[in-house]
Design a protein around this motif. Structure first.
Motif, PDB file in Angstrom:
ATOM      1  N   ALA A 127      11.058   8.195  37.163  1.00  0.00           N
ATOM      2  CA  ALA A 127      10.870   9.535  38.397  1.00  0.00           C
ATOM      3  C   ALA A 127      11.879   9.723  37.376  1.00  0.00           C
ATOM      4  O   ALA A 127      11.539  11.318  37.729  1.00  0.00           O
ATOM      5  CB  ALA A 127      11.993   9.208  39.532  1.00  0.00           C
ATOM      6  N   PHE A 128      12.322  10.053  36.466  1.00  0.00           N
ATOM      7  CA  PHE A 128      13.455  11.158  35.966  1.00  0.00           C
ATOM      8  C   PHE A 128      12.340  11.998  34.875  1.00  0.00           C
ATOM      9  O   PHE A 128      12.948  13.431  35.166  1.00  0.00           O
ATOM     10  CB  PHE A 128      14.835  10.531  34.898  1.00  0.00           C
ATOM     11  N   PHE A 129      12.217  11.238  34.512  1.00  0.00           N
ATOM     12  CA  PHE A 129      11.487  12.301  32.797  1.00  0.00           C
ATOM     13  C   PHE A 129      10.107  12.571  33.297  1.00  0.00           C
ATOM     14  O   PHE A 129       9.472  14.099  33.159  1.00  0.00           O
ATOM     15  CB  PHE A 129      10.874  11.600  31.960  1.00  0.00           C
ATOM     16  N   ALA A 130       9.582  12.740  34.779  1.00  0.00           N
ATOM     17  CA  ALA A 130       8.089  13.449  34.902  1.00  0.00           C
ATOM     18  C   ALA A 130       8.450  14.618  35.500  1.00  0.00           C
ATOM     19  O   ALA A 130       8.175  14.845  35.320  1.00  0.00           O
ATOM     20  CB  ALA A 130       7.983  12.238  36.319  1.00  0.00           C
ATOM     21  N   ARG A 131       9.625  15.082  35.953  1.00  0.00           N
ATOM     22  CA  ARG A 131      10.197  16.003  36.196  1.00  0.00           C
ATOM     23  C   ARG A 131       9.764  17.109  34.819  1.00  0.00           C
ATOM     24  O   ARG A 131       9.499  18.390  35.287  1.00  0.00           O
ATOM     25  CB  ARG A 131      11.128  16.904  36.862  1.00  0.00           C
ATOM     26  N   PHE A 132       9.602  16.230  33.533  1.00  0.00           N
ATOM     27  CA  PHE A 132      10.250  17.885  32.550  1.00  0.00           C
ATOM     28  C   PHE A 132       8.314  18.143  32.459  1.00  0.00           C
ATOM     29  O   PHE A 132       7.609  16.936  32.708  1.00  0.00           O
ATOM     30  CB  PHE A 132      10.146  16.750  31.035  1.00  0.00           C
ATOM     31  N   LYS A 133       8.089  18.862  31.636  1.00  0.00           N
ATOM     32  CA  LYS A 133       6.601  19.259  31.483  1.00  0.00           C
ATOM     33  C   LYS A 133       5.952  18.091  30.572  1.00  0.00           C
ATOM     34  O   LYS A 133       4.971  18.624  30.429  1.00  0.00           O
ATOM     35  CB  LYS A 133       6.772  20.525  31.497  1.00  0.00           C
ATOM     36  N   ASN A 134       6.449  18.440  29.426  1.00  0.00           N
ATOM     37  CA  ASN A 134       5.740  17.169  28.341  1.00  0.00           C
ATOM     38  C   ASN A 134       5.738  15.943  28.408  1.00  0.00           C
ATOM     39  O   ASN A 134       5.437  14.635  27.181  1.00  0.00           O
ATOM     40  CB  ASN A 134       6.507  17.473  26.949  1.00  0.00           C
ATOM     41  N   THR A 135       5.825  15.112  29.738  1.00  0.00           N
ATOM     42  CA  THR A 135       5.689  13.653  29.890  1.00  0.00           C
ATOM     43  C   THR A 135       3.964  13.866  29.948  1.00  0.00           C
ATOM     44  O   THR A 135       3.403  14.138  31.021  1.00  0.00           O
ATOM     45  CB  THR A 135       6.527  13.644  31.390  1.00  0.00           C
ATOM     46  N   ILE A 136       4.246  12.451  29.219  1.00  0.00           N
ATOM     47  CA  ILE A 136       3.176  11.691  29.310  1.00  0.00           C
ATOM     48  C   ILE A 136       2.903  10.698  30.555  1.00  0.00           C
ATOM     49  O   ILE A 136       4.151  10.257  31.046  1.00  0.00           O
ATOM     50  CB  ILE A 136       2.180  10.591  28.435  1.00  0.00           C
ATOM     51  N   CYS A 137       1.327  10.813  31.303  1.00  0.00           N
ATOM     52  CA  CYS A 137       2.058  10.556  32.746  1.00  0.00           C
ATOM     53  C   CYS A 137       0.378   9.522  32.554  1.00  0.00           C
ATOM     54  O   CYS A 137      -0.636   9.956  32.754  1.00  0.00           O
ATOM     55  CB  CYS A 137       2.159  10.950  33.770  1.00  0.00           C
ATOM     56  N   TYR A 138       0.185   7.601  33.030  1.00  0.00           N
ATOM     57  CA  TYR A 138      -1.151   7.510  33.074  1.00  0.00           C
ATOM     58  C   TYR A 138      -0.331   6.307  33.467  1.00  0.00           C
ATOM     59  O   TYR A 138       0.349   5.654  33.814  1.00  0.00           O
ATOM     60  CB  TYR A 138      -1.506   6.887  31.861  1.00  0.00           C
ATOM     61  N   PRO A 139      -1.386   5.235  34.551  1.00  0.00           N
ATOM     62  CA  PRO A 139      -1.727   4.042  35.353  1.00  0.00           C
ATOM     63  C   PRO A 139      -1.009   3.338  33.939  1.00  0.00           C
ATOM     64  O   PRO A 139      -1.801   2.946  32.754  1.00  0.00           O
ATOM     65  CB  PRO A 139      -2.783   4.354  35.645  1.00  0.00           C
ATOM     66  N   LEU A 140      -0.021   2.286  34.644  1.00  0.00           N
ATOM     67  CA  LEU A 140      -0.379   1.054  33.537  1.00  0.00           C
ATOM     68  C   LEU A 140      -1.075   0.178  33.681  1.00  0.00           C
ATOM     69  O   LEU A 140      -1.749   0.251  34.634  1.00  0.00           O
ATOM     70  CB  LEU A 140       1.144   0.591  34.315  1.00  0.00           C
ATOM     71  N   GLY A 141      -1.444  -0.037  32.189  1.00  0.00           N
ATOM     72  CA  GLY A 141      -1.898  -1.100  32.486  1.00  0.00           C
ATOM     73  C   GLY A 141      -3.877  -0.632  31.581  1.00  0.00           C
ATOM     74  O   GLY A 141      -5.230  -1.273  31.216  1.00  0.00           O
ATOM     75  N   ASN A 142      -3.875   0.581  31.624  1.00  0.00           N
ATOM     76  CA  ASN A 142      -5.144   1.047  31.841  1.00  0.00           C
ATOM     77  C   ASN A 142      -5.160   1.886  30.613  1.00  0.00           C
ATOM     78  O   ASN A 142      -4.792   2.636  29.895  1.00  0.00           O
ATOM     79  CB  ASN A 142      -5.219   2.612  32.732  1.00  0.00           C
ATOM     80  N   VAL A 143      -5.638   1.084  29.594  1.00  0.00           N
ATOM     81  CA  VAL A 143      -5.352   1.545  28.023  1.00  0.00           C
ATOM     82  C   VAL A 143      -6.765   2.747  27.537  1.00  0.00           C
ATOM     83  O   VAL A 143      -5.697   3.773  26.645  1.00  0.00           O
ATOM     84  CB  VAL A 143      -5.904   0.153  27.362  1.00  0.00           C
ATOM     85  N   PRO A 144      -7.695   2.784  28.072  1.00  0.00           N
ATOM     86  CA  PRO A 144      -8.147   4.222  27.327  1.00  0.00           C
ATOM     87  C   PRO A 144      -7.499   5.250  27.859  1.00  0.00           C
ATOM     88  O   PRO A 144      -7.455   6.493  27.167  1.00  0.00           O
ATOM     89  CB  PRO A 144      -9.331   4.069  28.257  1.00  0.00           C
TER      90      PRO A 144
END
Length: 103
Positions: free
Chosen positions: A1-18
């Motif tokens: 949750a801490f890093f999600a506030r930064f603009k360059n953070t990569i967010c993706y669903p866990l287990g979703n390789v594509p």
């Protein structure tokens, strides 16, 4: 949750390789967004240490239980029982089975 506030953070669903591959590909082909001075400060060891200390602080003491101030309270006139409450509570709390110790 801490890093999600930064603009360059990569967010993706866990287990979703594509989704991870797409996010990494996008990241590798784009220039990163510059961090603000405040964001840079939040990523220093000093700021991390402060967050750790804040997380380790004990919680504030609970608010005192309000005492009856008069009126038609159920406890009005029964203040003579107050000294007995801790003794009775100890007897109930430490009594188990046939143990009749009094503390």
């Amino acid at each position: 949750a801490f890093f999600a506030r930064f603009k360059n953070t990569i967010c993706y669903p866990l287990g979703n390789v594509p989704a991870l591959n797409a996010a990494l590909s996008h990241t590798l082909h784009e220039n990163p967004v510059a961090l603000s001075p405040q964001e840079q400060e939040e990523l220093t060891w000093d700021a991390a240490t402060q967050r750790l200390y804040s997380a380790l602080l004990p919680p504030p003491p609970p608010a005192p239980i309000p005492t009856p101030s008069g009126g038609d309270s159920a406890l009005k006139g029964r203040t003579h029982l107050a000294p007995l409450v801790p003794k009775v509570a100890r007897q109930v709390a430490f009594r188990g089975g046939n143990d009749r110790r009094r503390f």
